[in-house]
Design a protein around this motif. Sequence first.
Motif, PDB file in Angstrom:
ATOM      1  N   UNK A 119       0.882  -1.197  -0.091  1.00  0.00           N
ATOM      2  CA  UNK A 119       0.000   0.114  -0.089  1.00  0.00           C
ATOM      3  C   UNK A 119       0.781   1.169   0.005  1.00  0.00           C
ATOM      4  N   UNK A 120       2.014   1.112   0.910  1.00  0.00           N
ATOM      5  CA  UNK A 120       2.803   2.379   0.770  1.00  0.00           C
ATOM      6  C   UNK A 120       3.353   2.615  -0.719  1.00  0.00           C
ATOM      7  N   UNK A 121       3.774   1.494  -1.317  1.00  0.00           N
ATOM      8  CA  UNK A 121       4.458   1.472  -2.591  1.00  0.00           C
ATOM      9  C   UNK A 121       3.319   2.304  -3.460  1.00  0.00           C
ATOM     10  N   UNK A 122       2.014   1.775  -3.622  1.00  0.00           N
ATOM     11  CA  UNK A 122       1.171   2.375  -4.461  1.00  0.00           C
ATOM     12  C   UNK A 122       1.132   3.722  -4.190  1.00  0.00           C
ATOM     13  N   UNK A 123       1.075   4.162  -2.806  1.00  0.00           N
ATOM     14  CA  UNK A 123       0.631   5.547  -2.600  1.00  0.00           C
ATOM     15  C   UNK A 123       1.883   6.441  -3.014  1.00  0.00           C
ATOM     16  N   UNK A 124       3.261   5.961  -2.698  1.00  0.00           N
ATOM     17  CA  UNK A 124       4.120   6.641  -3.301  1.00  0.00           C
ATOM     18  C   UNK A 124       4.285   6.560  -4.860  1.00  0.00           C
ATOM     19  N   UNK A 125       3.940   5.711  -5.599  1.00  0.00           N
ATOM     20  CA  UNK A 125       3.761   5.656  -6.959  1.00  0.00           C
ATOM     21  C   UNK A 125       2.520   6.515  -7.700  1.00  0.00           C
TER      22      UNK A 125
END
Length: 138
Positions: free
Chosen positions: A47-53
Amino acid sequence: MNIGAAAAASGVAAKMIRHYEAIGLLPRAPRRSNDYRDYGERDVHELRFIKRARRLGFSMHEIGALLMLWRDRARPSREVRHIAEAHVDDLERRIADMQAMAKTLRQLMHKCHGDDRPDCPILDDLATGEDGVSGAQA
């Protein structure tokens, strides 16, 4: 952890977590006996990965491809780089389009008296349908 805890830990709203599951970006979380979703640390990390992307402007399609590559430890980095390069090219094109729009609007504002008169070059330009902005799309 439940969806509320996963949302708090990742900084992603519970509504968006459900959306990411619905579109297949994030695997559906297993359910506990009380029917609550059960998320783990890996889910929070994704989820953090998606948020950053998303903050970098990647599309959902691009984020899906990047997630697949991230999950695959044997991935060739050239594929990741290719996605990033295409994204940068798109960003630069959109920036150029916006700069052209701003230039056109500045020119029109310069022609507008901005007083009590009803005539307005900005409205006239919008009404003619002429697109003086190169590369801009409706």
